[in-house]
Design a protein around this motif. Structure first.
Motif, PDB file in Angstrom:
ATOM      1  N   VAL A 184     -11.753   8.887   2.865  1.00  0.00           N
ATOM      2  CA  VAL A 184     -13.206   8.968   3.021  1.00  0.00           C
ATOM      3  C   VAL A 184     -13.813   7.672   2.486  1.00  0.00           C
ATOM      4  O   VAL A 184     -13.477   7.231   1.382  1.00  0.00           O
ATOM      5  N   ALA A 185     -14.698   7.063   3.276  1.00  0.00           N
ATOM      6  CA  ALA A 185     -15.352   5.830   2.850  1.00  0.00           C
ATOM      7  C   ALA A 185     -16.612   6.133   2.053  1.00  0.00           C
ATOM      8  O   ALA A 185     -17.415   6.990   2.446  1.00  0.00           O
TER       9      ALA A 185
ATOM     10  N   PRO B 202     -10.530   8.238  -1.727  1.00  0.00           N
ATOM     11  CA  PRO B 202     -11.775   7.486  -1.525  1.00  0.00           C
ATOM     12  C   PRO B 202     -11.494   6.000  -1.354  1.00  0.00           C
ATOM     13  O   PRO B 202     -10.607   5.451  -2.026  1.00  0.00           O
ATOM     14  N   ILE B 203     -12.218   5.370  -0.444  1.00  0.00           N
ATOM     15  CA  ILE B 203     -12.192   3.918  -0.351  1.00  0.00           C
ATOM     16  C   ILE B 203     -13.648   3.448  -0.410  1.00  0.00           C
ATOM     17  O   ILE B 203     -14.528   4.085   0.155  1.00  0.00           O
ATOM     18  N   ILE B 204     -13.877   2.362  -1.111  1.00  0.00           N
ATOM     19  CA  ILE B 204     -15.241   1.911  -1.368  1.00  0.00           C
ATOM     20  C   ILE B 204     -15.547   0.677  -0.527  1.00  0.00           C
ATOM     21  O   ILE B 204     -14.786  -0.303  -0.530  1.00  0.00           O
ATOM     22  N   ILE B 205     -16.665   0.741   0.195  1.00  0.00           N
ATOM     23  CA  ILE B 205     -17.161  -0.401   0.955  1.00  0.00           C
ATOM     24  C   ILE B 205     -18.347  -0.957   0.180  1.00  0.00           C
ATOM     25  O   ILE B 205     -19.422  -0.354   0.142  1.00  0.00           O
ATOM     26  N   GLY B 206     -18.143  -2.094  -0.458  1.00  0.00           N
ATOM     27  CA  GLY B 206     -19.184  -2.670  -1.289  1.00  0.00           C
ATOM     28  C   GLY B 206     -18.680  -3.909  -1.990  1.00  0.00           C
ATOM     29  O   GLY B 206     -17.535  -4.332  -1.799  1.00  0.00           O
ATOM     30  N   ASN B 207     -19.527  -4.489  -2.797  1.00  0.00           N
ATOM     31  CA  ASN B 207     -19.212  -5.736  -3.486  1.00  0.00           C
ATOM     32  C   ASN B 207     -18.881  -5.455  -4.951  1.00  0.00           C
ATOM     33  O   ASN B 207     -19.775  -5.128  -5.746  1.00  0.00           O
ATOM     34  N   PRO B 208     -17.601  -5.599  -5.344  1.00  0.00           N
ATOM     35  CA  PRO B 208     -17.225  -5.294  -6.732  1.00  0.00           C
ATOM     36  C   PRO B 208     -17.833  -6.248  -7.753  1.00  0.00           C
ATOM     37  O   PRO B 208     -17.889  -5.924  -8.948  1.00  0.00           O
TER      38      PRO B 208
ATOM     39  N   TRP C 227      -7.802   1.073 -11.425  1.00  0.00           N
ATOM     40  CA  TRP C 227      -7.691   2.093 -10.382  1.00  0.00           C
ATOM     41  C   TRP C 227      -8.946   2.135  -9.519  1.00  0.00           C
ATOM     42  O   TRP C 227      -8.872   2.370  -8.307  1.00  0.00           O
ATOM     43  N   PHE C 228     -10.100   1.872 -10.163  1.00  0.00           N
ATOM     44  CA  PHE C 228     -11.363   1.884  -9.429  1.00  0.00           C
ATOM     45  C   PHE C 228     -11.482   0.650  -8.544  1.00  0.00           C
ATOM     46  O   PHE C 228     -11.834   0.746  -7.358  1.00  0.00           O
ATOM     47  N   LEU C 229     -11.175  -0.517  -9.077  1.00  0.00           N
ATOM     48  CA  LEU C 229     -11.260  -1.755  -8.296  1.00  0.00           C
ATOM     49  C   LEU C 229     -10.299  -1.745  -7.118  1.00  0.00           C
ATOM     50  O   LEU C 229     -10.569  -2.347  -6.074  1.00  0.00           O
ATOM     51  N   ASP C 230      -9.175  -1.057  -7.270  1.00  0.00           N
ATOM     52  CA  ASP C 230      -8.188  -0.983  -6.182  1.00  0.00           C
ATOM     53  C   ASP C 230      -8.698  -0.169  -4.993  1.00  0.00           C
ATOM     54  O   ASP C 230      -8.095  -0.210  -3.908  1.00  0.00           O
ATOM     55  N   LEU C 231      -9.793   0.569  -5.150  1.00  0.00           N
ATOM     56  CA  LEU C 231     -10.343   1.377  -4.062  1.00  0.00           C
ATOM     57  C   LEU C 231     -11.193   0.554  -3.093  1.00  0.00           C
ATOM     58  O   LEU C 231     -11.515   1.028  -2.004  1.00  0.00           O
ATOM     59  N   PHE C 232     -11.547  -0.675  -3.457  1.00  0.00           N
ATOM     60  CA  PHE C 232     -12.465  -1.471  -2.643  1.00  0.00           C
ATOM     61  C   PHE C 232     -11.792  -2.045  -1.402  1.00  0.00           C
ATOM     62  O   PHE C 232     -10.656  -2.513  -1.458  1.00  0.00           O
ATOM     63  N   VAL C 233     -12.526  -2.001  -0.295  1.00  0.00           N
ATOM     64  CA  VAL C 233     -12.108  -2.653   0.942  1.00  0.00           C
ATOM     65  C   VAL C 233     -12.268  -4.154   0.773  1.00  0.00           C
ATOM     66  O   VAL C 233     -13.230  -4.625   0.162  1.00  0.00           O
ATOM     67  N   ASP C 234     -11.332  -4.924   1.303  1.00  0.00           N
ATOM     68  CA  ASP C 234     -11.399  -6.383   1.197  1.00  0.00           C
ATOM     69  C   ASP C 234     -12.553  -6.945   2.035  1.00  0.00           C
ATOM     70  O   ASP C 234     -12.970  -6.352   3.031  1.00  0.00           O
ATOM     71  N   GLY C 235     -13.044  -8.114   1.608  1.00  0.00           N
ATOM     72  CA  GLY C 235     -13.994  -8.844   2.432  1.00  0.00           C
ATOM     73  C   GLY C 235     -15.440  -8.760   1.995  1.00  0.00           C
ATOM     74  O   GLY C 235     -16.323  -9.301   2.671  1.00  0.00           O
TER      75      GLY C 235
ATOM     76  N   ILE D  99     -17.652  10.022   5.713  1.00  0.00           N
ATOM     77  CA  ILE D  99     -18.445   8.942   5.128  1.00  0.00           C
ATOM     78  C   ILE D  99     -19.364   9.517   4.063  1.00  0.00           C
ATOM     79  O   ILE D  99     -20.036  10.527   4.284  1.00  0.00           O
ATOM     80  N   ILE D 100     -19.399   8.859   2.904  1.00  0.00           N
ATOM     81  CA  ILE D 100     -20.354   9.161   1.844  1.00  0.00           C
ATOM     82  C   ILE D 100     -21.159   7.896   1.588  1.00  0.00           C
ATOM     83  O   ILE D 100     -20.595   6.820   1.397  1.00  0.00           O
ATOM     84  N   ASN D 101     -22.481   8.027   1.601  1.00  0.00           N
ATOM     85  CA  ASN D 101     -23.348   6.858   1.419  1.00  0.00           C
ATOM     86  C   ASN D 101     -24.116   6.932   0.110  1.00  0.00           C
ATOM     87  O   ASN D 101     -24.725   7.951  -0.203  1.00  0.00           O
ATOM     88  N   ALA D 102     -24.119   5.826  -0.646  1.00  0.00           N
ATOM     89  CA  ALA D 102     -25.098   5.649  -1.710  1.00  0.00           C
ATOM     90  C   ALA D 102     -26.400   5.188  -1.052  1.00  0.00           C
ATOM     91  O   ALA D 102     -26.396   4.690   0.080  1.00  0.00           O
TER      92      ALA D 102
END
Length: 309
Positions: free
Chosen positions: A4-5, A34-40, A53-61, A100-103
């Motif tokens: 889930v993104a 969970p995978i996170i789409i955002g800017n770490p 573990w949290f930072l590893d959830l982020f999508v690259d780019g 999809i889950i949106n902030a």
């Protein structure tokens, strides 16, 4: 494992904080990845040092330097948050995620670069819906279906007569059947004072809703109404009710948010996959001050997990 993104929303609002703390709260309770789409990099501005573990959830780019100030509407924040939405659509179309889950985002910030943007629901409806998207809300005391979304109040009457509100309701009710795991009990709010007083205070809107109720009842839904909106939420009138159907935004969301503001879940039915979000906004005034409450995002994550099981 199902993925889930989670889109970060506007990075200069409370989205990054509520995603971080809600995942810390729920990561051991959920069965999806969970995978996170955002800017770490935003966490450096926030003074938060996330675990690996949290930072590893982020999508690259999405790790460019962020220059705008926390807690302020900006072109940069709008562009960033819109890019996260676009990426979530790409992941759906490539069959990499099942939800999809949106902030929260700022419509104003996104509109600085995307003219006419009116929110998550309309955006996803354009790219991830074969029919129509329906804005709904799930809560402890009752859930809510909105027949119309973000339209001016003066347009509601014409909307009811010109739209297939039976189809709108059915799309949402089928989704809620899956979430509740049983046949929900549904009540419909009238549009006019006293639900139109049998047509005396009405241009036919409440009679239109009565026809909708009859149609859905014939299809097996446990539905009744329309009821006067000023009394349905008082005393024992709401007892035993699972879902309330409202014709317009504020009629339903004022009582819903009074009862569920820190725990409500916004759900969009009618898309290719389930989409959920919090029932509050970017709260720029709280960004970076360690005051943002993450209860609603935790409820969203748990609700998605329950639906996917």
């Amino acid at each position: 494992m199902k993925k889930v993104a989670l889109t970060m929303g506007d990075p200069f609002g409370i989205g990054p904080e509520i995603i971080y703390y809600s995942l810390k709260d729920t990561i051991d309770k959920i069965s999806f990845q969970p995978i996170i789409i955002g800017n770490p990099n935003i966490y450096k501005k926030l003074g938060i040092n996330p675990e690996k573990w949290f930072l590893d959830l982020f999508v690259d780019g999405f790790d460019k330097t962020l220059n705008s100030d926390l807690g302020k509407i900006s072109l940069e924040g709008g562009c960033e948050s819109f890019s996260y939405l676009k990426k979530s659509v790409d992941l759906v179309k490539s069959f990499e995620i099942v939800g999809i889950i949106n902030a929260p985002v700022s419509k104003q910030a996104i509109s600085m670069s995307q003219n006419g943007f009116l929110g998550h629901t309309g955006y996803y409806e354009d790219y991830l819906s074969k029919n129509q998207a329906v804005m709904t809300f799930f809560g402890e005391y009752f859930s809510l279906i909105l027949l119309s979304h973000h339209i001016p109040l003066k347009d509601v009457s014409d909307f009811l007569f010109q739209s297939d509100i039976e189809k709108t309701s059915e799309i949402a009710l089928e989704g809620f059947r899956g979430l509740y795991g049983r046949e929900p009990i549904i009540k419909v709010l009238g549009v006019n004072p006293h639900a139109g007083e049998a047509g005396l205070i009405s241009y036919g809107e409440d009679q239109r809703l009565q026809r909708m109720v009859s149609t859905l009842e014939s299809k097996g839904f446990d539905i009744s109404g329309p009821y006067p909106a000023d009394t349905l939420f008082t005393g024992d009138n709401l007892l035993g009710t699972d879902i309330v159907i409202s014709s317009y935004h504020d009629q339903g969301l004022i009582p819903f948010k009074l009862m569920h503001f820190q725990t409500g879940v916004s759900i969009t039915w009618g898309l290719d996959i389930p989409r959920m979000t919090v029932d509050h906004g970017t709260a720029y005034d709280l960004a970076g001050k360690s005051k943002a409450k993450y209860n609603s995002m935790s409820e969203v994550i748990l609700c998605m997990d329950n639906y996917l099981k």
